[in-house]
Design an enzyme around this catalytic site. Structure first.
Site, short mmCIF file in Angstrom:
data_model
loop_
_atom_site.label_atom_id
_atom_site.label_comp_id
_atom_site.label_asym_id
_atom_site.label_seq_id
_atom_site.Cartn_x
_atom_site.Cartn_y
_atom_site.Cartn_z
N GLY A 1 4.38 -4.03 4.15
CA GLY A 1 4.82 -5.48 3.69
C GLY A 1 4.65 -6.58 4.62
N MET B 1 5.73 0.48 3.19
CA MET B 1 4.50 -0.03 2.39
C MET B 1 3.70 -1.04 3.08
SD MET B 1 6.27 0.68 -1.44
CE MET B 1 4.65 0.68 -2.03
N ALA C 1 10.29 -3.02 5.89
CA ALA C 1 10.44 -1.84 6.73
C ALA C 1 10.14 -0.53 5.96
CB ALA C 1 11.47 -2.01 7.74
N GLY C 2 9.85 -0.46 4.85
CA GLY C 2 9.57 0.51 3.93
C GLY C 2 8.55 1.49 3.82
N LYS D 1 0.95 -1.16 0.00
CA LYS D 1 -0.17 0.06 0.00
C LYS D 1 1.01 1.37 -0.10
CE LYS D 1 0.88 1.31 4.35
NZ LYS D 1 1.79 2.46 4.51
N ALA E 1 0.92 -7.05 5.13
CA ALA E 1 0.52 -7.64 3.94
C ALA E 1 0.67 -9.22 4.05
CB ALA E 1 1.09 -7.30 2.83
N ASP F 1 -2.44 -1.82 10.32
CA ASP F 1 -2.45 -1.74 8.93
C ASP F 1 -2.86 -3.30 8.18
OD1 ASP F 1 -1.67 0.70 8.74
OD2 ASP F 1 0.50 0.40 8.32
O1 C5P Z 1 -0.31 -1.36 14.54
P1 C5P Z 1 1.10 -1.61 14.33
O2 C5P Z 1 1.81 -2.59 14.97
O3 C5P Z 1 1.16 -1.64 12.77
O4 C5P Z 1 1.62 -0.22 14.66
C1 C5P Z 1 3.13 0.23 14.65
C2 C5P Z 1 3.40 1.40 15.50
O5 C5P Z 1 2.71 2.44 14.79
C3 C5P Z 1 2.54 1.27 16.73
O6 C5P Z 1 3.37 0.66 17.91
C4 C5P Z 1 2.70 2.91 17.05
O7 C5P Z 1 3.94 3.22 17.52
C5 C5P Z 1 2.58 3.35 15.79
N1 C5P Z 1 0.85 3.87 15.33
C6 C5P Z 1 0.51 4.91 15.95
N2 C5P Z 1 -0.81 5.12 15.70
C7 C5P Z 1 -1.60 4.53 14.79
C8 C5P Z 1 -1.02 3.05 13.97
C9 C5P Z 1 0.27 3.03 14.36
O8 C5P Z 1 1.13 5.52 16.70
N3 C5P Z 1 -2.83 4.80 14.36
#
Ligand code: C5P
Length: 312
Positions: free
Chosen positions: A103, A101, A98-99, A11, A106, A138
């Site tokens: 990944g 997008m 870790a880009g 994405k 996904a 995501d």
């Molecule tokens: O939910 P996910 O593990 O993908 O989120 C990674 C990190 O991105 C979270 O630990 C948080 O630090 C940050 N994040 C955030 N607010 C969001 C989504 C992600 O602060 N709405």
């Protein structure tokens, strides 16, 4: 049953508006996700336990143990559906690791779809989406694909109509950026500047531009609140964005939390020219052309054509 193979898209965020952090550390978002034709492939074979092998671009940076999000997804599905079997997962990476997008998210979405088919659990889509939301903010979107607005943490999704195809160039950077670190840097920069952070509103101008089918209108309203933070942590991204803009991109922005940069082109041919220019200027090793929107994670057969993502 034999193995199951799922293809799942990357994405880019067309608009990412970040509100203040909540008590749980997550930020309230208005997040317009757009699925593009850079895809990972995940296959699941019957096994006694859940395991993963990762190959392809950047695979050495992906954990192949129980911390892998796809393994966690398969285990969560087994637990939820009361399944007492495992799966040998094989992930072929093409989405930058870790880009920015999504990944890893996904691959987790692909694991839900693959194991649901492999184990014959046939859970309703809404249940898979709910499980995805528990795995990360995501993870739900790649189940849906297309283009969608995410609210809350970004995982409450509403599909968005898009007229025609958008042609993109992605410039992956060396090494990744940690998403929590980029959000923390965003908070730090805002505190430092004394900026008053508001609850994010809708993305009306972008949604109207997407309905119009005019890529110039879309390019003019692309926006990412995380971009200053990503550039602060990786100052070299400023030059990447400037080169793309100078080469006539309709819009140039950091994808999600970065460090991949995304450029909107006028046409497929213009995307190919832009990719060549970015690579020639040395701002990235291999710029990649793609288009969107594309469908979300789905089971494929050998006869399915792969949407090819052209590396330059
Ligand atoms: O939910 P996910 O593990 O993908 O989120 C990674 C990190 O991105 C979270 O630990 C948080 O630090 C940050 N994040 C955030 N607010 C969001 C989504 C992600 O602060 N709405």
């Amino acid at each position: 049953m034999g193995g199951v193979t799922v293809r799942v898209p990357a994405k880019v965020n067309l608009e990412l508006c970040v509100g203040p952090p909540g008590d749980d550390g997550y930020h309230e978002l208005v997040n317009v996700f757009h699925a593009v034709s850079i895809v990972d492939e995940l296959s699941a074979e019957p096994a006694d336990d859940v395991s993963v092998v990762v190959t392809g671009t950047g695979s050495t940076y992906v954990p192949a143990d129980d911390s892998n999000l796809a393994v966690r997804a398969a285990r969560l599905l087994a637990e939820t559906a009361g399944v007492d079997r495992g799966a040998e997962l094989r992930i072929r990476k093409s989405i930058p690791v870790a880009g920015g997008m999504a990944g890893g998210s996904a691959d987790a979405a692909a694991a839900l779809v693959a194991c649901d088919a492999l184990w014959g659990t046939a859970l309703p889509r809404d249940t898979l989406i709910e499980l995805a939301g528990r795995l990360g903010a995501d993870v739900a979107f790649p189940l849906l694909g297309g283009t969608a607005v995410g609210r809350g943490r970004g995982d409450k999704l509403t599909p968005v109509p898009v007229e025609g195809a958008l042609h993109w160039v992605f410039a992956p950077a060396e090494g990744g950026l940690s998403t929590p670190r980029v959000y923390a840097e965003c908070d730090r920069l805002r505190a430092e500047s004394g900026e008053r952070v508001r609850t994010p509103r809708g993305a009306e101008a972008l949604l109207a531009a997407l309905r119009s089918g005019d890529p110039e209108r879309v390019g003019a309203v692309l926006h990412n609140d995380l971009q200053p933070a990503a550039v602060s942590l990786r100052p070299g991204l400023a030059r990447t964005l400037a080169v793309g803009a100078a080469e006539g991109a309709l819009g140039a922005l950091v994808s999600g939390s970065g460090p991949t940069c995304a450029f909107l082109a006028r046409t497929e041919a213009h995307a190919a020219d832009l990719a060549l220019a970015l690579t020639r200027e040395g701002v990235c090793r291999a710029a990649r052309c793609a288009y969107g929107p594309v469908p979300g994670a789905c089971v494929t057969t050998d006869a399915d054509l792969c949407p090819s993502d052209g590396d330059v």
